[in-house]
Design an enzyme around this catalytic site. Structure first.
Site, PDB file in Angstrom:
ATOM      1  N   GLU A  49       0.875  -1.169   0.000  1.00 46.06           N
ATOM      2  CA  GLU A  49       0.000   0.000   0.000  1.00 46.06           C
ATOM      3  C   GLU A  49       0.912   1.218   0.000  1.00 46.06           C
ATOM      4  O   GLU A  49       1.787   1.327   0.861  1.00 46.06           O
ATOM      5  CB  GLU A  49      -0.873  -0.019   1.262  1.00 46.06           C
ATOM      6  CG  GLU A  49      -1.910   1.072   1.252  1.00 46.06           C
ATOM      7  CD  GLU A  49      -2.724   1.142   2.536  1.00 46.06           C
ATOM      8  OE1 GLU A  49      -2.613   0.235   3.382  1.00 46.06           O
ATOM      9  OE2 GLU A  49      -3.473   2.128   2.677  1.00 46.06           O
ATOM     10  N   ARG A 274       4.762 -12.439  10.087  1.00 45.30           N
ATOM     11  CA  ARG A 274       5.497 -11.235   9.704  1.00 45.30           C
ATOM     12  C   ARG A 274       6.800 -11.136  10.496  1.00 45.30           C
ATOM     13  O   ARG A 274       6.945 -11.714  11.565  1.00 45.30           O
ATOM     14  CB  ARG A 274       4.655  -9.971   9.830  1.00 45.30           C
ATOM     15  CG  ARG A 274       4.087  -9.629  11.159  1.00 45.30           C
ATOM     16  CD  ARG A 274       3.444  -8.224  11.145  1.00 45.30           C
ATOM     17  NE  ARG A 274       2.458  -8.013  10.107  1.00 45.30           N
ATOM     18  CZ  ARG A 274       2.412  -6.919   9.313  1.00 45.30           C
ATOM     19  NH1 ARG A 274       3.304  -5.959   9.461  1.00 45.30           N
ATOM     20  NH2 ARG A 274       1.501  -6.767   8.414  1.00 45.30           N
ATOM     21  N   LYS A 284       4.245   0.983   9.266  1.00 41.59           N
ATOM     22  CA  LYS A 284       4.417   2.235   8.532  1.00 41.59           C
ATOM     23  C   LYS A 284       3.779   3.404   9.267  1.00 41.59           C
ATOM     24  O   LYS A 284       4.267   4.521   9.212  1.00 41.59           O
ATOM     25  CB  LYS A 284       3.807   2.101   7.127  1.00 41.59           C
ATOM     26  CG  LYS A 284       4.750   1.467   6.142  1.00 41.59           C
ATOM     27  CD  LYS A 284       4.131   1.368   4.774  1.00 41.59           C
ATOM     28  CE  LYS A 284       3.186   0.200   4.707  1.00 41.59           C
ATOM     29  NZ  LYS A 284       2.544   0.017   3.432  1.00 41.59           N
TER      30      LYS A 284
HETATM   31  P1  ATP Z   1       2.585  -1.963   7.818  1.00 44.92           P
HETATM   32  O1  ATP Z   1       1.755  -2.282   9.003  1.00 44.92           O
HETATM   33  O2  ATP Z   1       4.017  -1.850   8.123  1.00 44.92           O
HETATM   34  O3  ATP Z   1       2.059  -0.796   7.064  1.00 44.92           O
HETATM   35  P2  ATP Z   1       1.318  -3.567   5.910  1.00 44.92           P
HETATM   36  O4  ATP Z   1       1.122  -5.031   5.944  1.00 44.92           O
HETATM   37  O5  ATP Z   1       0.144  -2.713   6.124  1.00 44.92           O
HETATM   38  O6  ATP Z   1       2.481  -3.234   6.898  1.00 44.92           O
HETATM   39  P3  ATP Z   1       1.557  -3.350   3.093  1.00 44.92           P
HETATM   40  O7  ATP Z   1       2.082  -2.259   2.255  1.00 44.92           O
HETATM   41  O8  ATP Z   1       0.103  -3.607   3.044  1.00 44.92           O
HETATM   42  O9  ATP Z   1       2.013  -3.101   4.575  1.00 44.92           O
HETATM   43  O10 ATP Z   1       2.368  -4.687   2.831  1.00 44.92           O
HETATM   44  C1  ATP Z   1       2.780  -5.178   1.583  1.00 44.92           C
HETATM   45  C2  ATP Z   1       3.165  -6.616   1.768  1.00 44.92           C
HETATM   46  O11 ATP Z   1       4.234  -6.732   2.683  1.00 44.92           O
HETATM   47  C3  ATP Z   1       2.013  -7.430   2.334  1.00 44.92           C
HETATM   48  O12 ATP Z   1       1.926  -8.643   1.634  1.00 44.92           O
HETATM   49  C4  ATP Z   1       2.396  -7.632   3.768  1.00 44.92           C
HETATM   50  O13 ATP Z   1       1.840  -8.807   4.257  1.00 44.92           O
HETATM   51  C5  ATP Z   1       3.927  -7.652   3.700  1.00 44.92           C
HETATM   52  N1  ATP Z   1       4.508  -7.234   4.976  1.00 44.92           N
HETATM   53  C6  ATP Z   1       4.298  -6.079   5.635  1.00 44.92           C
HETATM   54  N2  ATP Z   1       4.970  -6.046   6.801  1.00 44.92           N
HETATM   55  C7  ATP Z   1       5.639  -7.223   6.887  1.00 44.92           C
HETATM   56  C8  ATP Z   1       6.515  -7.807   7.870  1.00 44.92           C
HETATM   57  N3  ATP Z   1       6.833  -7.167   8.990  1.00 44.92           N
HETATM   58  N4  ATP Z   1       7.013  -9.035   7.609  1.00 44.92           N
HETATM   59  C9  ATP Z   1       6.708  -9.674   6.486  1.00 44.92           C
HETATM   60  N5  ATP Z   1       5.893  -9.191   5.526  1.00 44.92           N
HETATM   61  C10 ATP Z   1       5.353  -7.976   5.720  1.00 44.92           C
HETATM   62 MG    MG Z   2      -1.403  -1.799   5.500  1.00 41.02          MG
END
Ligand code: ATP
Ligand code: MG
Length: 575
Positions: A49, A274, A284
């Protein structure tokens, strides 16, 4: 934002076989799917995202998705999950692309946006309405939440749930046209308000957001939710394995339900744990809080766990890929010790970083028996680990600098460095002996050492077999170059600043000593032409990189990437 230097992609690409990791549960599922013929190929995607910069957790997902595609001769798409026009920005899209390339991965011509599919999603929503599987609800967001029930209690049906197909079609059309305010109406899937899985209790598919989208402009004022957009986007792209993190496990029945109702290509969603890393935060939203609140200098602050921050700190793509490989994939959440990431980095830099002598806190040394105007060029190896990296010349002259803390007037017993009357080796140069100490008259501070050198010890070895215990690094005062050095420590003082048991805001655990700036350092002249992103091992100090934002030829700035002390290898040995 100023453009930083990016190492050419080609060089960063994973070597053949590099990603062929040991088997894991995801590979087992894929192997089975290929064997049973459920899928004929492997097609994954990385779906960020664009609401912030990528962090090391994302690197794990990138290495996994792109790595699996590579290993199985398949493809991996990059798809921006841009369904929320309010939080998302073009700057983030660009930074994400840059970071994935830097890691060494390539999406080819398969760069997509969930917003590319808004038209198709709208058509499919109408199909679900016509099939009696979606309805327009007038409940407010608060009421929807209250009606949803809890883990132990079933939800309650909305009074608008049984509207006719015609009425739903008309209202949904009016939603799209912008006739309603935000929160006034939503489109929901009609599934089961009594389902034990809360995600199946008539989840919201569209909400009204009157905002301009970075790609579709003002075309839409209704936006699909993650649940409604994600699986269908996967399906449109022909994704076979939709790999996501554990929090989506409970969403999988819904993922499958939408696809089954529509009768479209059915990817398989697989969840993994994760990555959590000690002494930092990863979400983020929290990283953004640090940036916006001015707690760090930006998304690429070298203390940040973002890929832009790690790059600026001096991390290499190879070390990050190696780390992701070593931690593997698991089904249960855990915390990985940041010492392992640093260990991977040291292993890589030890092989590639040329050595250099840098004095961080200079103390003047005058060699009394050395000719006034003489300069010698002494030879030094660039990397004892790799003779092919050659040698360089280091100038030696009458006035030198050594580290202040390499001298003690009253040395404790096991202090083998310089002290009055003591002899030490200057690395690559000569043995010297301290014969006198000059002090500031007012403060009593030691400001200069008077020493003698032994001309018979050139190169740092004595012909008569005389041994010294201490070896110091040094620079020639006249030939060395001034530089700024920035030393970093963990951004937080706690292993898990996010621990809910602490009951405190994570920012309360920010480490006040995470950055130390040294402005009076002296570096050996061979570093004069060092370029942003160049790595060095400063002897006895650790690994350093030329800062990619603030360093200029007239004012060199080095970041300490990592110290030499490897706590991880100690942990490993103890096991
Ligand atoms: P954040 O909470 O840091 O914003 P998110 O999952 O909302 O993380 P996205 O941009 O939606 O962030 O994530 C893109 C991809 O990266 C998704 O498939 C997500 O599952 C993966 N991802 C995000 N954070 C992690 C992590 N700490 N370890 C492994 N994969 C991750
Ligand atoms: Mg997210």
């Amino acid at each position: 934002m100023k453009d930083e230097k990016i190492i050419p992609e080609e060089k960063n690409k994973p070597k053949e076989n590099e990603t062929k990791g040991p088997s894991n549960f995801i590979r087992n599922i894929i192997d089975e799917d290929l064997e049973t013929g459920r899928y004929k190929k492997v097609h994954t995607r990385f779906p960020p995202e664009p609401n912030g910069y990528l962090h090391i957790g994302h690197a794990k997902s990138i290495c996994l998705n792109f790595g699996l595609a590579e290993d199985y001769g398949g493809l991996c798409n990059l798809r921006f999950d841009d369904t929320n026009p309010v939080k998302e920005e073009v700057e983030y899209v660009e930074s994400i692309k840059r970071d994935i390339k830097w890691l060494g991965y390539d999406w080819g011509d398969r760069l997509y946006y969930a917003s590319d599919y808004f038209d198709q999603l709208y058509v499919w929503a109408i199909k679900l309405i016509k099939d009696g599987k979606a309805y327009v609800d007038d409940l407010s967001p608060e009421e929807i939440r209250a009606y949803r029930g809890t883990l132990t209690e079933p939800g309650k049906e909305s009074p608008y749930r049984n509207r006719s197909v015609e009425e739903n079609l008309e209202l949904f059309e009016r939603m799209r046209k912008g006739e309603f305010k935000e929160g006034e109406k939503v489109l929901r899937a009609k599934i089961d308000m009594a389902s034990p899985n809360i995600n199946m209790r008539d989840p919201v598919m569209y909400r009204i957001i009157h905002a301009t989208h970075h790609r579709t402009g003002d075309k839409w004022c209704i936006y699909p939710t993650y649940d409604w957009a994600h699986g269908q986007s996967d399906s449109i792209e022909g994704i076979t394995h939709s790999i996501c993190t554990l929090e989506f496990e409970d969403h999988r029945p819904l993922y499958d339900w939408f696809i089954e109702q529509l009768g479209i290509h059915h990817p398989r969603q697989i969840e993994f744990a994760r990555l959590n890393l000690s002494y930092t935060v990863m979400s983020k939203r929290k990283l953004q809080e640090l940036v916006k609140g001015g707690y760090v200098s930006g998304w690429d602050d070298p203390r940040m766990p973002t890929l832009a921050g790690l790059r600026r700190r001096g991390y290499t793509p190879e070390s990050i890929r190696d780390f992701c490989e070593r931690i593997g994939v698991a089904k249960a959440d855990s915390m990985v010790d940041i010492a392992l990431l640093e260990h991977c980095l040291r292993e890589d830099l030890n092989k590639r970083a040329p050595r250099a002598m840098v004095v961080m806190d200079p103390l003047r040394v005058v060699i009394e028996n050395y000719p006034d105007d003489k300069t010698e060029e002494l030879e030094a190896v660039n990397n004892p680990e790799d003779p092919s990296m050659g040698t360089r010349k280091i100038p030696f002259s009458k006035v030198l600098y050594i580290e202040k803390n390499d001298f003690r007037e009253d040395p404790p017993k096991k202090f083998f460095r310089l002290a009055p009357g003591k002899e030490v080796r200057l690395m690559h140069a000569y043995y010297i002996t301290c014969v006198d100490v000059v002090k500031d008259e007012k403060t009593g501070e030691v400001v200069e050492l008077r020493c003698t050198y032994d001309p018979e010890t050139r190169g740092g070895w004595s012909k008569d077999g005389r041994k010294v215990k201490g070896t110091l690094h040094w620079v020639s005062a006249e030939h060395s170059i001034p530089a700024e050095v920035r030393l970093y420590d963990h951004l937080f003082t706690r292993e898990n600043p996010d621990d809910p048991r602490e009951g405190k805001d994570f920012k309360e655990f920010l480490n006040p000593d995470s950055l130390k700036v040294l402005k009076n350092c002296r570096v050996e002249p061979s570093l004069a032409n060092a370029k942003p992103g160049d790595h060095f091992q400063f002897l006895r100090h650790g690994y350093f990189v030329v800062d990619n934002r603030d360093s200029t030829p007239d004012h060199l700035v080095f970041n300490r990437t990592v110290s030499l002390k490897d706590t991880w290898s100690k942990i490993e040995k103890k096991k």
